[in-house]
Design a protein around this motif. Structure first.
Motif, PDB file in Angstrom:
ATOM      1  N   LEU A  26      -0.339   2.972   3.639  1.00 19.92           N
ATOM      2  CA  LEU A  26       0.728   2.252   2.938  1.00 19.92           C
ATOM      3  C   LEU A  26       0.906   0.839   3.490  1.00 19.92           C
ATOM      4  CD1 LEU A  26       3.374   5.115   2.566  1.00 19.92           C
ATOM      5  CD2 LEU A  26       1.767   4.254   0.863  1.00 19.92           C
ATOM      6  N   ALA A  27       0.809   0.690   4.818  1.00 22.30           N
ATOM      7  CA  ALA A  27       0.977  -0.639   5.422  1.00 22.30           C
ATOM      8  C   ALA A  27      -0.155  -1.574   5.023  1.00 22.30           C
ATOM      9  CB  ALA A  27       1.054  -0.510   6.946  1.00 22.30           C
ATOM     10  N   VAL A  28      -1.388  -1.092   5.106  1.00 28.35           N
ATOM     11  CA  VAL A  28      -2.542  -1.937   4.754  1.00 28.35           C
ATOM     12  C   VAL A  28      -2.534  -2.252   3.260  1.00 28.35           C
ATOM     13  CG1 VAL A  28      -5.063  -2.028   4.673  1.00 28.35           C
ATOM     14  CG2 VAL A  28      -3.911  -1.080   6.685  1.00 28.35           C
ATOM     15  N   ALA A  29      -2.159  -1.274   2.431  1.00 30.64           N
ATOM     16  CA  ALA A  29      -2.093  -1.517   0.990  1.00 30.64           C
ATOM     17  C   ALA A  29      -1.077  -2.603   0.659  1.00 30.64           C
ATOM     18  CB  ALA A  29      -1.741  -0.231   0.255  1.00 30.64           C
ATOM     19  N   LEU A  31      -0.089  -5.086   2.630  1.00 26.22           N
ATOM     20  CA  LEU A  31      -0.593  -6.385   3.077  1.00 26.22           C
ATOM     21  C   LEU A  31      -1.651  -6.936   2.110  1.00 26.22           C
ATOM     22  CD1 LEU A  31      -0.915  -5.760   6.927  1.00 26.22           C
ATOM     23  CD2 LEU A  31       0.798  -7.145   5.744  1.00 26.22           C
ATOM     24  N   PHE A  32      -2.567  -6.078   1.687  1.00 28.70           N
ATOM     25  CA  PHE A  32      -3.621  -6.527   0.771  1.00 28.70           C
ATOM     26  C   PHE A  32      -3.040  -6.871  -0.604  1.00 28.70           C
ATOM     27  CE2 PHE A  32      -6.458  -5.247   3.985  1.00 28.70           C
ATOM     28  CZ  PHE A  32      -7.742  -5.673   3.671  1.00 28.70           C
ATOM     29  N   ALA A  33      -2.000  -6.160  -1.026  1.00 34.67           N
ATOM     30  CA  ALA A  33      -1.361  -6.477  -2.309  1.00 34.67           C
ATOM     31  C   ALA A  33      -0.719  -7.858  -2.258  1.00 34.67           C
ATOM     32  CB  ALA A  33      -0.311  -5.414  -2.649  1.00 34.67           C
ATOM     33  N   ARG A  34      -0.089  -8.190  -1.108  1.00 33.62           N
ATOM     34  CA  ARG A  34       0.507  -9.536  -0.975  1.00 33.62           C
ATOM     35  C   ARG A  34      -0.581 -10.604  -1.024  1.00 33.62           C
ATOM     36  NH1 ARG A  34       4.902  -8.698  -2.969  1.00 33.62           N
ATOM     37  NH2 ARG A  34       4.141  -6.588  -3.294  1.00 33.62           N
ATOM     38  N   LEU A  35      -1.716 -10.333  -0.369  1.00 31.25           N
ATOM     39  CA  LEU A  35      -2.824 -11.289  -0.396  1.00 31.25           C
ATOM     40  C   LEU A  35      -3.361 -11.465  -1.813  1.00 31.25           C
ATOM     41  CD1 LEU A  35      -4.781 -10.230   2.838  1.00 31.25           C
ATOM     42  CD2 LEU A  35      -3.434 -12.318   2.493  1.00 31.25           C
TER      43      LEU A  35
END
Length: 435
Positions: A26-29, A31-35
């Motif tokens: 959930l955390a990595v998802a 961060l990548f969604a914000r990018l």
């Protein structure tokens, strides 16, 4: 008692591993969604890339076995179950948003564009599967011969990602333009056709003889009849405004979630994938009654699916190993991307131009309908579980899904097509042919 000396049970260990892995996902998802948003891509594309990055393609390149440490074999069945739950909730939403009134009102141009941008990719994809079949790892396939893999690849090539396309069109301010409405209508028709074809392919691939094939067809038909002539009228009666419980959103929420889960279970028992049942239930529910009585219920189900979809992307990413493609795999990937783009773009843009659309409109429509996105990943996971794809072709197709969706925004900007927002004309009932 010294709690440190008490050994944790195997169930506690697995639960801890699952919770830790879920937290990372959930955390990595996020961060990548914000990018993804910063580079003007849909949030879901960042989540998909995050899932692949957490697999052997990126995280697996680090020393040791970080993928195995984060997602040990014991915890993966739980993650797989959560992924499937998110998937069936998502597919309910796809069926729920399918507007049959829009499909019935489609003009001749929309119908021709839809049919040609399904047929050409299907033929090219099936032909490519036949060509590349000697490179398949037949030990990973559950069927004999090239028929099922060829039909499946053709169907997978025919998909347009309706949810991602809707987001691209909305974020680009095209939702009130004629070309935006036409693209969404075409995508809805294409996905409906492709899912029907895929259901037939699943029956062909899983049936082991004439009687099992006939049984699956009969049971599938019975399932649809029950949905249309028993479940749908029953839901209309249940949600009628005069019912004293009609305004209780908690009851409607429970009924819909229970119904979609039972439908998913039913198609899974028939031999089809669970996603077909959830999709069919979503398309069968009386949307007007739900919107009138409890419009927030559908949004709650969607939010739950969006919370669980990063788990689905990670489970998908665990099966994708771009580093292990090899020479043949790279050739397969390039061929898949080229065939997918040519099939969709030529099929959509060519038929639009022949039916009277301008060159700019035709090219814009071709670019929009080429986006595959999340819907493609759903179909690919069905194919992998059926054994009509090997892991190398699965990886190639995942790359294609990402590439065709990522290129949509930049290509639209490059084309620079502009159309003043205006409502789409309402088709009139007359003897004149629709334009």
């Amino acid at each position: 008692m010294d709690h440190s000396s008490v050994a944790a049970s195997p169930a506690d260990v697995i639960t801890g591993q699952m919770l830790a892995g879920l937290a990372v996902i959930l955390a990595v998802a996020y961060l990548f969604a914000r990018l993804a948003k910063r580079v003007r891509q849909p949030l879901v594309m960042g989540e998909i890339v995050a899932g692949i990055a957490l697999g052997p393609s990126l995280l697996g390149l680090l020393p040791g076995d970080p993928v195995g440490a984060l997602f040990p074999a014991e915890a993966r069945p739980i993650l797989q179950a959560l992924a499937q739950l998110g998937l069936v909730l998502f597919m309910f939403g796809i069926g729920y948003e399918l507007d049959f009134a829009r499909l019935r009102g489609a003009g001749r141009r929309v119908v021709w564009v839809s049919l040609s941008s399904v047929t050409l990719p299907f033929v090219l994809g099936a032909g490519l599967a036949v060509l590349l079949f000697p490179w398949y790892d037949e030990a990973q396939l559950s069927t004999d011969g090239v028929l099922a893999p060829a039909l499946f690849l053709g169907a997978a090539m025919s998909i347009t990602a309706f949810p991602v396309l809707a987001r691209i069109i909305t974020e680009g301010g095209m939702q009130r333009t004629r070309i935006g409405a036409m693209a969404l209508t075409c995508a809805a028709i294409e996905d409906f056709i492709a899912w029907c074809v895929l259901a037939v392919i699943v029956v062909i691939a899983t049936a082991s003889g004439l009687w099992p094939l006939a049984r699956m067809v009969l049971e599938s038909g019975l399932f649809l009849v029950v949905l249309l002539y028993a479940v749908r009228p029953g839901l209309r009666w249940l949600m009628a405004p005069e019912r004293p419980w009609a305004a209780r959103s908690s009851l409607i929420h429970t009924v819909l979630v229970t119904g979609l889960l039972v439908s998913a279970w039913a198609t899974n028992e028939i031999g089809l994938h669970a996603v077909f049942g959830a999709f069919a239930f979503g398309a069968a529910v009386p949307r007007g009654h739900i919107e009138a009585q409890a419009p927030q219920v559908a949004e709650r189900i969607e939010q739950t699916s969006l919370f669980l979809l990063p788990v689905f992307f990670t489970v998908t990413g665990l099966s994708v190993n771009l580093g292990g493609l090899g020479g043949h795999g790279v050739i397969m990937t390039v061929a898949v991307v080229l065939v997918a783009c040519v099939g969709k773009f030529v099929g959509a843009a060519g038929s639009a131009r022949l039916s009277g659309a301008s060159t700019a409109e035709s090219m814009t429509l071709g670019v929009l309908l080429n986006a595959r996105g999340l819907t493609e990943l759903v179909i690919l996971n069905v194919g992998l579980s059926l054994g009509v794809l090997d892991t190398r072709m699965f990886s190639a197709m995942v790359v294609m899904a990402l590439a065709t969706t990522f290129m949509t925004g930049p290509l639209l900007q490059r084309l620079g097509f502009h159309e003043e927002p205006r409502p789409l004309p309402v088709p009139r009932k007359s003897t004149k042919k629709a334009v």
